[in-house]
Write a protein that holds these residues in place. Structure first.
Motif, PDB file in Angstrom:
ATOM      1  N   THR A   1     -32.843   1.980  28.737  1.00 22.68           N
ATOM      2  CA  THR A   1     -31.867   2.791  28.107  1.00 22.68           C
ATOM      3  C   THR A   1     -30.825   4.609  29.207  1.00 22.68           C
ATOM      4  O   THR A   1     -30.282   4.512  29.301  1.00 22.68           O
ATOM      5  CB  THR A   1     -31.647   4.303  26.734  1.00 22.68           C
ATOM      6  N   HIS A   2     -32.696   4.726  29.099  1.00 24.52           N
ATOM      7  CA  HIS A   2     -32.923   5.812  30.191  1.00 24.52           C
ATOM      8  C   HIS A   2     -32.383   5.702  31.530  1.00 24.52           C
ATOM      9  O   HIS A   2     -31.456   6.643  32.369  1.00 24.52           O
ATOM     10  CB  HIS A   2     -34.084   6.387  30.619  1.00 24.52           C
ATOM     11  N   VAL A   3     -32.882   4.290  31.772  1.00 23.07           N
ATOM     12  CA  VAL A   3     -32.357   3.742  33.250  1.00 23.07           C
ATOM     13  C   VAL A   3     -31.048   3.518  32.868  1.00 23.07           C
ATOM     14  O   VAL A   3     -29.920   3.935  34.380  1.00 23.07           O
ATOM     15  CB  VAL A   3     -32.642   2.529  33.703  1.00 23.07           C
ATOM     16  N   ALA A   4     -30.291   2.296  32.617  1.00 24.06           N
ATOM     17  CA  ALA A   4     -28.592   2.577  32.374  1.00 24.06           C
ATOM     18  C   ALA A   4     -28.109   4.195  32.604  1.00 24.06           C
ATOM     19  O   ALA A   4     -26.812   4.043  33.398  1.00 24.06           O
ATOM     20  CB  ALA A   4     -28.537   2.223  31.223  1.00 24.06           C
ATOM     21  N   ALA A   5     -28.112   5.964  32.002  1.00 24.97           N
ATOM     22  CA  ALA A   5     -27.932   6.261  31.785  1.00 24.97           C
ATOM     23  C   ALA A   5     -28.090   7.601  33.603  1.00 24.97           C
ATOM     24  O   ALA A   5     -27.096   7.677  33.691  1.00 24.97           O
ATOM     25  CB  ALA A   5     -28.190   7.326  30.835  1.00 24.97           C
ATOM     26  N   VAL A   6     -29.054   6.938  34.002  1.00 27.31           N
ATOM     27  CA  VAL A   6     -29.049   7.534  35.080  1.00 27.31           C
ATOM     28  C   VAL A   6     -27.962   6.731  36.469  1.00 27.31           C
ATOM     29  O   VAL A   6     -28.315   7.854  36.748  1.00 27.31           O
ATOM     30  CB  VAL A   6     -31.186   7.228  35.580  1.00 27.31           C
ATOM     31  N   GLN A   7     -27.766   5.374  36.205  1.00 23.31           N
ATOM     32  CA  GLN A   7     -27.275   4.613  37.148  1.00 23.31           C
ATOM     33  C   GLN A   7     -26.220   5.800  36.948  1.00 23.31           C
ATOM     34  O   GLN A   7     -25.379   5.229  37.411  1.00 23.31           O
ATOM     35  CB  GLN A   7     -27.397   3.166  36.735  1.00 23.31           C
ATOM     36  N   ARG A   8     -25.396   5.320  35.636  1.00 26.85           N
ATOM     37  CA  ARG A   8     -24.032   6.108  35.404  1.00 26.85           C
ATOM     38  C   ARG A   8     -23.602   7.438  36.135  1.00 26.85           C
ATOM     39  O   ARG A   8     -22.900   7.904  36.506  1.00 26.85           O
ATOM     40  CB  ARG A   8     -24.381   6.035  33.771  1.00 26.85           C
ATOM     41  N   LYS A   9     -24.890   7.924  35.408  1.00 31.97           N
ATOM     42  CA  LYS A   9     -25.155   9.674  36.139  1.00 31.97           C
ATOM     43  C   LYS A   9     -24.556   9.161  37.607  1.00 31.97           C
ATOM     44  O   LYS A   9     -24.775   9.750  38.481  1.00 31.97           O
ATOM     45  CB  LYS A   9     -26.003  10.532  35.705  1.00 31.97           C
ATOM     46  N   LEU A  10     -25.866   8.835  38.207  1.00 32.80           N
ATOM     47  CA  LEU A  10     -26.135   9.055  39.662  1.00 32.80           C
ATOM     48  C   LEU A  10     -24.900   8.236  40.404  1.00 32.80           C
ATOM     49  O   LEU A  10     -24.510   8.542  42.138  1.00 32.80           O
ATOM     50  CB  LEU A  10     -26.937   7.623  40.496  1.00 32.80           C
TER      51      LEU A  10
ATOM     52  N   GLY B   1     -38.145   4.712  41.908  1.00 33.42           N
ATOM     53  CA  GLY B   1     -38.479   5.234  42.798  1.00 33.42           C
ATOM     54  C   GLY B   1     -39.897   4.831  43.305  1.00 33.42           C
ATOM     55  O   GLY B   1     -40.272   3.956  44.913  1.00 33.42           O
ATOM     56  N   ALA B   2     -40.969   4.551  42.889  1.00 40.23           N
ATOM     57  CA  ALA B   2     -42.174   4.574  42.911  1.00 40.23           C
ATOM     58  C   ALA B   2     -42.308   2.420  42.173  1.00 40.23           C
ATOM     59  O   ALA B   2     -43.040   2.089  42.937  1.00 40.23           O
ATOM     60  CB  ALA B   2     -42.776   4.793  42.462  1.00 40.23           C
ATOM     61  N   GLY B   3     -41.569   2.306  41.842  1.00 38.51           N
ATOM     62  CA  GLY B   3     -40.951   0.569  42.107  1.00 38.51           C
ATOM     63  C   GLY B   3     -42.157   0.047  41.148  1.00 38.51           C
ATOM     64  O   GLY B   3     -42.219  -1.610  41.159  1.00 38.51           O
ATOM     65  N   ARG B   4     -42.471   0.961  39.955  1.00 36.90           N
ATOM     66  CA  ARG B   4     -42.555   0.237  38.454  1.00 36.90           C
ATOM     67  C   ARG B   4     -41.619  -0.129  37.739  1.00 36.90           C
ATOM     68  O   ARG B   4     -40.294  -0.835  37.586  1.00 36.90           O
ATOM     69  CB  ARG B   4     -43.355   1.754  38.101  1.00 36.90           C
ATOM     70  N   THR B   5     -41.292  -1.309  37.122  1.00 42.34           N
ATOM     71  CA  THR B   5     -40.644  -2.209  35.935  1.00 42.34           C
ATOM     72  C   THR B   5     -40.598  -1.289  35.220  1.00 42.34           C
ATOM     73  O   THR B   5     -41.289  -0.482  34.296  1.00 42.34           O
ATOM     74  CB  THR B   5     -41.874  -3.638  35.152  1.00 42.34           C
ATOM     75  N   ASN B   6     -39.973  -1.667  33.660  1.00 47.81           N
ATOM     76  CA  ASN B   6     -39.345  -1.033  32.659  1.00 47.81           C
ATOM     77  C   ASN B   6     -40.556  -0.899  31.623  1.00 47.81           C
ATOM     78  O   ASN B   6     -41.181  -0.040  30.769  1.00 47.81           O
ATOM     79  CB  ASN B   6     -38.589  -1.933  31.920  1.00 47.81           C
ATOM     80  N   ALA B   7     -41.483  -2.085  31.949  1.00 45.28           N
ATOM     81  CA  ALA B   7     -42.536  -2.015  31.010  1.00 45.28           C
ATOM     82  C   ALA B   7     -43.515  -1.331  31.782  1.00 45.28           C
ATOM     83  O   ALA B   7     -44.907  -0.259  31.009  1.00 45.28           O
ATOM     84  CB  ALA B   7     -43.032  -3.517  30.615  1.00 45.28           C
TER      85      ALA B   7
ATOM     86  N   ILE C   1     -44.102   5.409  25.562  1.00 45.29           N
ATOM     87  CA  ILE C   1     -41.968   4.477  25.344  1.00 45.29           C
ATOM     88  C   ILE C   1     -42.098   3.508  25.324  1.00 45.29           C
ATOM     89  O   ILE C   1     -42.745   2.686  26.543  1.00 45.29           O
ATOM     90  CB  ILE C   1     -41.098   6.093  25.552  1.00 45.29           C
ATOM     91  N   SER C   2     -40.903   3.187  24.618  1.00 43.99           N
ATOM     92  CA  SER C   2     -41.012   1.525  24.499  1.00 43.99           C
ATOM     93  C   SER C   2     -40.120   1.011  25.760  1.00 43.99           C
ATOM     94  O   SER C   2     -39.427   2.178  26.188  1.00 43.99           O
ATOM     95  CB  SER C   2     -40.028   0.927  23.725  1.00 43.99           C
ATOM     96  N   ALA C   3     -40.490  -0.073  26.163  1.00 45.26           N
ATOM     97  CA  ALA C   3     -39.701  -1.076  27.348  1.00 45.26           C
ATOM     98  C   ALA C   3     -38.049  -1.071  27.226  1.00 45.26           C
ATOM     99  O   ALA C   3     -37.256  -0.587  28.427  1.00 45.26           O
ATOM    100  CB  ALA C   3     -39.963  -2.126  27.432  1.00 45.26           C
ATOM    101  N   GLY C   4     -37.445  -0.461  25.956  1.00 45.00           N
ATOM    102  CA  GLY C   4     -36.176  -0.462  25.409  1.00 45.00           C
ATOM    103  C   GLY C   4     -35.504   0.508  25.564  1.00 45.00           C
ATOM    104  O   GLY C   4     -34.674   1.160  26.563  1.00 45.00           O
ATOM    105  N   THR C   5     -36.641   1.461  25.420  1.00 41.71           N
ATOM    106  CA  THR C   5     -36.186   3.004  25.605  1.00 41.71           C
ATOM    107  C   THR C   5     -35.704   3.229  27.409  1.00 41.71           C
ATOM    108  O   THR C   5     -35.294   4.440  27.723  1.00 41.71           O
ATOM    109  CB  THR C   5     -36.866   4.024  25.122  1.00 41.71           C
ATOM    110  N   VAL C   6     -37.305   2.708  28.229  1.00 45.69           N
ATOM    111  CA  VAL C   6     -37.062   3.026  29.294  1.00 45.69           C
ATOM    112  C   VAL C   6     -35.550   1.914  30.022  1.00 45.69           C
ATOM    113  O   VAL C   6     -34.312   3.225  31.297  1.00 45.69           O
ATOM    114  CB  VAL C   6     -37.597   2.326  29.746  1.00 45.69           C
TER     115      VAL C   6
END
Length: 219
Positions: free
Chosen positions: A190-199, A169-175, A183-188
Motif C-alpha cells: 500500500t505504501h509503495v503504491a502511494a509512493v509511486q503515485r506521489k513520485l 532503493g536498496a533492492g528489498r522485496t515487500n516481505a 509491518i505486513s507485506a500488504g501494508t508495504v
C-alpha cells in the motif's frame, strides 16, 4: 503444432516456461504450481519452441532463459515485445549487456535463478499487472550507473513513505521491508503504491531511481 509441452487451459495467470534445462523447468514449474493464482500452461526447451507455444497458447507471462539453442532468450523477448504475452527473463547470468538488452527488448522483469520462490511469483504477478520487477542485486547494479538528476516529489512523502522508498532503493522485496519495519507485506504494498503515485513513476524501479538520486537509500 508446437513441439513444446502443453497443459490444460488454466484459470489463473497463465505462464509458459522456456529453458533448455529440464531440471530448471521442473523446478520453476513446482515453484509456480504452489501459487494458487498461477498456472503453468506449457514448457519449451528452446526459443523457437517457445515462440510456437506462445502463438498457440497465448500465455499471460513467459519465463525465458537467455542462453537457449536455435533462438536465444533476448531474441525471443524482442519477438514478443508489444504483444499480449509479457516476458520475464530468468537467468544465471547478470552481465550488464544481458540486463540492458533484455530491458531494452521489452522484458517486464529480469530475475536471477537464485532469487528464490517468493520473488519469482512476485515477478509473474507484477508482469501480469503491467509492472516490472528486477532482482534486487540487478536493480542496485543498474542504479549505480544512473547519474541523471531526479526532480523532488511535487507531493512530499511521509516519514514512513521515505523509509519505504529507501528500502526499495536498496533492492528489498515487500516481505523483506515488512520484516525490517515490523509491518505486513500488504501494508508495504500500500505504501509503495502511494509512493509511486506521489513520485509519478510507473513501478518500484522508478522509486529506486528516485531514492538513489535523492540520497535516501536504506543501509
Amino acid at each position: 503444432m508446437p513441439r513444446g509441452r502443453r497443459y490444460a487451459r488454466a484459470v489463473g495467470i497463465r505462464v509458459l516456461i522456456a529453458d533448455d534445462q529440464r531440471m530448471v523447468r521442473d523446478g520453476l514449474r513446482r515453484i509456480l504450481g504452489a501459487a494458487p493464482d498461477i498456472e503453468v500452461v506449457g514448457e519449451a526447451a528452446d526459443g523457437v519452441e517457445a515462440l510456437e507455444c506462445v502463438r498457440a497458447l497465448a500465455p499471460d507471462v513467459a519465463l525465458v532463459d537467455i542462453r537457449m539453442p536455435r533462438m536465444d532468450g533476448l531474441t525471443l523477448t524482442r519477438e514478443l515485445a508489444g504483444g499480449p504475452t509479457r516476458v520475464v527473463v530468468v537467468t544465471t547470468f547478470d552481465l550488464d549487456e544481458y540486463v540492458y538488452a533484455a530491458l531494452r527488448g521489452g522484458a517486464a522483469g529480469f530475475l536471477l535463478k537464485r532469487s528464490g520462490p517468493a520473488l519469482l511469483t512476485e515477478a509473474v504477478r507484477a508482469a501480469m499487472s503491467g509492472e516490472s520487477l528486477i532482482s534486487p542485486a540487478i536493480t542496485v547494479k543498474l542504479l549505480r550507473h544512473l547519474s541523471s538528476p531526479q526532480p523532488q516529489s511535487p507531493e512530499p512523502l511521509t516519514e514512513r513513505e521515505l523509509e519505504i522508498a529507501g528500502h526499495v532503493g536498496a533492492g528489498r522485496t515487500n516481505a523483506e521491508i515488512g520484516a525490517e519495519l515490523f509491518i505486513s507485506a500488504g501494508t508495504v504494498k500500500t505504501h509503495v503504491a502511494a509512493v509511486q503515485r506521489k513520485l509519478g513513476v510507473r513501478n518500484r524501479v522508478g522509486i529506486a531511481v528516485w531514492a538513489w538520486n535523492n540520497g535516501v537509500v536504506a543501509a
